[in-house]
Design a protein around this motif. Structure first.
Motif, PDB file in Angstrom:
ATOM      1  N   LYS A  66       5.250  -4.410   6.404  1.00 41.72           N
ATOM      2  CA  LYS A  66       6.016  -3.296   7.001  1.00 41.72           C
ATOM      3  C   LYS A  66       5.945  -2.047   6.127  1.00 41.72           C
ATOM      4  N   THR A  67       6.179  -2.216   4.828  1.00 50.15           N
ATOM      5  CA  THR A  67       6.132  -1.065   3.926  1.00 50.15           C
ATOM      6  C   THR A  67       4.742  -0.449   3.897  1.00 50.15           C
ATOM      7  N   MET A 120      13.967   2.599  10.781  1.00 53.99           N
ATOM      8  CA  MET A 120      14.553   1.637   9.849  1.00 53.99           C
ATOM      9  C   MET A 120      13.700   0.379   9.849  1.00 53.99           C
ATOM     10  N   CYS A 121      13.291  -0.064   8.656  1.00 55.98           N
ATOM     11  CA  CYS A 121      12.466  -1.264   8.494  1.00 55.98           C
ATOM     12  C   CYS A 121      13.339  -2.391   7.960  1.00 55.98           C
ATOM     13  N   VAL A 122      13.267  -3.563   8.583  1.00 53.43           N
ATOM     14  CA  VAL A 122      14.151  -4.652   8.209  1.00 53.43           C
ATOM     15  C   VAL A 122      13.432  -5.988   8.386  1.00 53.43           C
ATOM     16  N   ARG A 123      13.735  -6.936   7.515  1.00 54.83           N
ATOM     17  CA  ARG A 123      13.186  -8.282   7.661  1.00 54.83           C
ATOM     18  C   ARG A 123      13.792  -8.979   8.879  1.00 54.83           C
ATOM     19  N   PHE A 157       0.845  -1.186   0.000  1.00 55.79           N
ATOM     20  CA  PHE A 157       0.000   0.000   0.000  1.00 55.79           C
ATOM     21  C   PHE A 157       0.884   1.241   0.000  1.00 55.79           C
ATOM     22  N   ARG A 158       0.420   2.279  -0.679  1.00 55.78           N
ATOM     23  CA  ARG A 158       1.121   3.565  -0.702  1.00 55.78           C
ATOM     24  C   ARG A 158       0.338   4.583   0.126  1.00 55.78           C
TER      25      ARG A 158
END
Length: 664
Positions: free
Chosen positions: A42-43, A177-180, A4-5
């Motif tokens: 997350k995004t 910060m987004c991380v797997r 989603f944006r």
């Protein structure tokens, strides 16, 4: 299937509590790390959940960035950028992040900035009460920093050092910060280094039953349709799994695929969605595969006479790497990787691909296996046969670090170009970039020159200017500063707005034996843009070579962290020559050793080392043996400076090196 944006916020449901919590943590902590498994959303949470919650009167939020610009080479105005035109000391992770923050800015300028200098150059903003606004930064997919196909460790450490300096310089910055999950352990040790203990870790789990119910029913409101409760119960029962005893969770990506399939399968006129409608859609654990196959089949029917196998094979070869990860692919003017762009757009509309102005990729990691399974046995390194497809394959090979395959594909593409001057110019620029990487400077110049001629015939004058700058830097690398001065002077006259050309011109003047004119030229650049990193480093080194140590250090300290060997050596020299320095300290010795290790054939670096030994000898007033040893080392390093060729000594420094070496 795509994330989603921000403009999808009106249809983003099920994450209200998570969005508010993350927005609060982001603003309260210097560093917030959002982590979770691939596909957990997350995004989407950041873009469609958190960003719309932020108050624009109290927060200054920059665009969400990534640490990879998606290609072996950057792209500007639809054309491959000549890498020789970028400042040699630029960091690719910094460049990618700044490109997201300032997409309209000149790449040459961005490549010459640090994170700190860019953020400092932005106008300070205040809230309605006159207090400084929080500056909110977000880095998505931070695992790109640790990916095996990312840049070398030195770039990662350099990037993180810049990030720390930016955070230290402005206490109002808040970083997300987004991380797997599989890279969380790699990122966590850096949290304390960046912000001491002022960081927070937030985990995003699959949707619980209340969240999942809202995610299913929310988007339907206002459409004239509604769910029976039993239909939603059936969906959640079939799509959820226990993450812990009694704790049922639904993966957003599976929910997204199933609900999309359900919506598309409803007969005309249906107003109430019942359990019977849900049955066939949610009865299997293959919602994503079914969705992918249906969408690809529709596109193949519309554009490829129903040849689904061909389209699936193309998707696998084009968008999946040999490591079975997603690959970003450059979108060209009419044809991309061998298929018309109308097919790309059809796949984007159906959420199989996602694209921005320059790049496209599979919309989600979860599509990789369905595509590979449907494609059957496929060589992931196979290429197309048309020139555009061959160039696309060359770019993919280069991203996978197969240099020989990249050159072979690009050369083959060059033999098949038929009157497409823009594509021919693109191929020559690409081959010039590879030659630049391999330090084959004559070949790089030949390709750049041909590309410049083609772009000029198309009136693409900005592209011509960039190529001229690249050729100027390459002439310097060849040891031909006289030719560099001529070419950069032409470029400077034609593109007076581009400060990077003036900086390159200053370097050419310095190497050609005109240090005063070089200093004045780069000073002019800094008068227009005081934060230009490449100009600060240039003037700092020029001043250090002229013996103006204090002024040199002022520039070089502002331009730190220094990574370019000659500027590190110049910093060590200026430090050693300061009048109040009692000895050549271990830190100075370490800095010059690192520079010599990184540039063992650099004339300036060897000469700076020789001068540092002279400075050390001058301080050995009570130890004649130590003094003689330092002078002998200085003479030897001066001789090495005279023999060096990458680069060779500037003309005006050769006589000084000869005198110090004892040669006549």
């Amino acid at each position: 299937m795509r994330a989603f944006r921000a403009d999808d916020a009106f249809r983003f449901f099920g994450r209200d509590r998570a969005a508010h919590d993350l927005a609060a943590h982001w603003q309260a902590n210097r560093l917030t790390i959002l982590h979770g498994p691939s596909g957990v959303g997350k995004t989407s949470l950041v873009q469609a959940g958190v960003l719309p919650l932020l108050d624009t009167e109290t927060t200054d939020t920059l665009p969400v960035g990534r640490l990879s610009y998606g290609s072996a080479f950057p792209v500007v105005d639809g054309a491959t950028y000549p890498t020789a035109a970028l400042p040699p000391q630029h960091n690719p992770h910094v460049f990618a992040l700044l490109s997201a923050w300032a997409p309209q800015e000149s790449p040459a300028r961005l490549a010459g900035l640090t994170l700190e200098s860019y953020l400092r150059s932005r106008p300070a903003r205040q809230d309605p009460y006159g207090d400084p606004m929080l500056v909110l930064l977000a880095i998505d997919q931070a695992e790109e920093l640790f990916d095996d196909f990312a840049q070398r460790q030195v770039y990662r450490e350099w990037f993180l050092d810049q990030l720390k300096r930016a955070l230290d310089a402005d206490k109002n910055i808040r970083l997300l910060m987004c991380v797997r999950d599989d890279h969380l352990a790699s990122l966590m040790p850096y949290g304390k280094k960046l912000v001491a203990n002022d960081h927070r870790r937030v985990r995003l789990d699959p949707l619980d039953q209340e969240e999942a119910r809202e995610a299913v029913t929310g988007p339907v409101r206002g459409t004239g349709r509604l769910y029976e409760r039993s239909a939603v119960d059936r969906l959640l029962r079939d799509l959820s799994a226990e993450s812990a005893p009694g704790d049922l969770r639904a993966e957003p990506v599976r929910l997204q695929a199933a609900c999309s399939m359900l919506w598309r399968s409803l007969p005309p006129g249906v107003r109430t969605i019942t359990e019977a409608h849900v049955g066939d859609v949610a009865a299997t654990d293959k919602q994503v595969t079914a969705f992918c196959e249906l969408m690809v089949r529709e596109v193949a029917a519309e554009h490829l006479e129903g040849d689904t196998a061909r389209l699936m094979s193309w998707l696998a070869r084009t968008f999946v790497t040999q490591l079975v990860t997603r690959r970003r692919v450059r979108v060209r003017e009419n044809v991309t990787a061998g298929l018309a762009n109308v097919i790309i757009e059809a796949l984007v509309r159906r959420d199989i691909l996602v694209r921005d102005a320059e790049w496209c990729e599979l919309s989600h990691d979860r599509l990789i296996q369905p595509v590979l399974q449907a494609a059957g046995p496929v060589d992931l390194s196979a290429s197309g046969t048309d020139p555009d497809g061959l160039l696309g394959s060359a770019e993919l090979a280069l991203r996978d670090r197969d240099l020989e395959q990249a050159k072979a594909q690009a050369r083959e593409a060059l033999t098949r170009v038929r009157g497409d001057r823009r594509l021919e110019a693109e191929i020559h620029t690409f081959l010039g970039n590879i030659a630049h990487q391999e330090q084959e400077y004559a070949a790089a110049i030949e390709h750049y020159l041909r590309a410049a001629e083609l772009f000029e015939s198309l009136s693409a004058f900005d592209a011509v200017g960039r190529l001229l700058v690249g050729m100027g830097w390459l002439r310097l690398a060849q040891g031909r500063p006289d030719l560099a001065v001529d070419e950069l002077n032409i470029a400077q006259g034609r593109y007076q707005h581009d400060l990077s050309i003036k900086t390159a011109f200053a370097w050419a003047l310095w190497h050609d034996g005109a240090p005063d004119l070089a200093r004045d030229t780069v000073t002019g650049v800094l008068e227009e843009d005081g934060d230009a990193l490449d100009a600060l480093q240039a003037r700092g080194e020029i001043l250090a070579s002229m013996g103006r140590s204090a002024a040199a250090l002022a520039d070089l300290e502002r331009a730190s962290p220094l990574q370019w060997p000659s500027t590190k050596a110049a910093h060590a020299l200026a430090s050693a020559r300061l009048a109040d320095v009692q000895e050549v300290t271990p830190a100075i010795q370490k800095e010059i050793r690192e520079a010599l290790d990184d540039a063992p054939d650099s004339g300036p670096v060897w000469l700076y080392s020789a001068w540092i030994n002279v400075a050390q000898a001058a301080r050995e007033t009570g130890d004649e043996t130590a003094r003689e040893t330092a002078l002998a080392t200085a003479g030897e390093h001066a001789r090495r400076a005279l023999k060096a060729r990458s680069p060779s000594l500037p003309r005006h420094l050769k006589e000084k090196a000869r005198k110090l070496s004892g040669e006549k």
